[in-house]
Design a protein around this motif. Sequence first.
Motif, PDB file in Angstrom:
ATOM      1  N   GLY A 216       0.858  -1.128  -0.248  1.00  0.00           N
ATOM      2  CA  GLY A 216      -0.355   0.110   0.153  1.00  0.00           C
ATOM      3  C   GLY A 216       0.637   1.424   0.285  1.00  0.00           C
ATOM      4  N   GLN A 217       2.188   1.325  -0.175  1.00  0.00           N
ATOM      5  CA  GLN A 217       2.947   2.426  -0.324  1.00  0.00           C
ATOM      6  C   GLN A 217       2.693   2.788  -1.693  1.00  0.00           C
ATOM      7  OE1 GLN A 217       7.017   0.305   0.966  1.00  0.00           O
ATOM      8  NE2 GLN A 217       5.924   0.421   3.116  1.00  0.00           N
ATOM      9  N   PRO A 218       3.599   3.531  -1.648  1.00  0.00           N
ATOM     10  CA  PRO A 218       3.685   4.645  -3.218  1.00  0.00           C
ATOM     11  C   PRO A 218       4.785   4.346  -3.777  1.00  0.00           C
ATOM     12  CG  PRO A 218       4.539   6.005  -1.197  1.00  0.00           C
ATOM     13  CD  PRO A 218       3.907   5.046  -0.614  1.00  0.00           C
ATOM     14  N   ASP A 219       3.935   3.792  -5.705  1.00  0.00           N
ATOM     15  CA  ASP A 219       4.642   3.421  -6.274  1.00  0.00           C
ATOM     16  C   ASP A 219       6.001   4.447  -7.203  1.00  0.00           C
ATOM     17  OD1 ASP A 219       6.481   1.973  -8.132  1.00  0.00           O
ATOM     18  OD2 ASP A 219       4.463   1.409  -9.565  1.00  0.00           O
TER      19      ASP A 219
ATOM     20  N   ARG B 266      10.035  12.239  -6.927  1.00  0.00           N
ATOM     21  CA  ARG B 266       9.375  11.484  -8.032  1.00  0.00           C
ATOM     22  C   ARG B 266       9.086  10.357  -6.463  1.00  0.00           C
ATOM     23  NH1 ARG B 266      11.476   6.329 -12.210  1.00  0.00           N
ATOM     24  NH2 ARG B 266       9.521   6.681 -13.611  1.00  0.00           N
ATOM     25  N   VAL B 267       9.056  10.470  -4.988  1.00  0.00           N
ATOM     26  CA  VAL B 267       8.871   9.349  -4.578  1.00  0.00           C
ATOM     27  C   VAL B 267       7.496  10.601  -3.584  1.00  0.00           C
ATOM     28  CG1 VAL B 267       9.515   8.484  -2.211  1.00  0.00           C
ATOM     29  CG2 VAL B 267      10.527   8.044  -4.546  1.00  0.00           C
ATOM     30  N   ASP B 268       7.877  11.553  -4.033  1.00  0.00           N
ATOM     31  CA  ASP B 268       7.158  12.516  -3.459  1.00  0.00           C
ATOM     32  C   ASP B 268       6.148  12.880  -3.918  1.00  0.00           C
ATOM     33  OD1 ASP B 268       8.777  12.900  -1.030  1.00  0.00           O
ATOM     34  OD2 ASP B 268       9.550  14.422  -2.039  1.00  0.00           O
ATOM     35  N   LEU B 269       6.091  13.057  -5.793  1.00  0.00           N
ATOM     36  CA  LEU B 269       5.100  12.842  -6.700  1.00  0.00           C
ATOM     37  C   LEU B 269       4.197  11.946  -5.821  1.00  0.00           C
ATOM     38  CD1 LEU B 269       3.611  14.789  -8.913  1.00  0.00           C
ATOM     39  CD2 LEU B 269       5.290  13.368 -10.005  1.00  0.00           C
ATOM     40  N   ALA B 270       4.819  10.326  -6.108  1.00  0.00           N
ATOM     41  CA  ALA B 270       4.026   9.243  -6.470  1.00  0.00           C
ATOM     42  C   ALA B 270       3.222   9.222  -5.117  1.00  0.00           C
ATOM     43  CB  ALA B 270       4.595   8.808  -6.126  1.00  0.00           C
ATOM     44  N   ALA B 271       3.176   9.669  -4.051  1.00  0.00           N
ATOM     45  CA  ALA B 271       2.987   9.776  -2.725  1.00  0.00           C
ATOM     46  C   ALA B 271       1.570  10.841  -2.171  1.00  0.00           C
ATOM     47  CB  ALA B 271       4.030  10.507  -1.369  1.00  0.00           C
TER      48      ALA B 271
END
Length: 237
Positions: free
Chosen positions: A181-184, A225-230
């Motif tokens: 359930g974490q961001p991809d 990118r991680v922030d955007l996915a989150a």
Amino acid sequence: MDRQHVAALLNFCATVDSRVRRSMATQEQAAATIRSWAEALAHVPAVADTVDWDASRAARRYYEQAHGDRSAQFRPIEPADLLAAWAPYRAELMNRHTDPLPTADPDDVVAWRAELLGTRHAVAHGQQPPSEHRALTAGGPHPDVEARLRAIGSCIPAAARAELARYRPTRAAREAAVAAGQPDPLGVRCDWCQAPAGQPCRSRRTRPDGSVRSNAHRARPHPSRVDLAAARLATAV
Ligand SMILES: [Zn+2]
């Protein structure tokens, strides 16, 4: 229908229609009527299970309809009435039929053609069920299979997927993240290095003159990118 079929059919018609009975009053008359009917109905089967056809039932229906419509010119049944009744059944059979591959040698054109036409002829006359291989192969997987595929999410079984994980760490990490359930991060485009969705980030190193020194895949995506996915995941939930 052969003469025996026709005789049985005319026997039935004679019981409901006195004009048919009179037309078969003598032996000679009956033989002549049976002969001409059998000739006209040679290509109409007496019974065809493949389309639920029964000539005697068609004859009964002819008289039932004649009875229901007294205003119409009510005349005794003729071979043409049975030909007309059979036509839609024949059309249905041919619609369902797909020519099967003949067993004859393809180089023997005459034999090949004869077998193809022979099969069609047999189907059109109710002697042989239609070959429905197109009906069997058309469309996607069975609904049960489709439901299972949706539940599993992949054609690759879970055990094989686990075995593959060490050969494709990036993909394995993605799948683990989604499962938890974490961001991809790879599900979105990277604004930093322009890596499109599905592709890993790249570390681009340039020389002072601007030419590219290296363009290697990064094991970890860029933080933005991680922030955007989150952020995407948060808005989706
Ligand atoms: Zn990036």
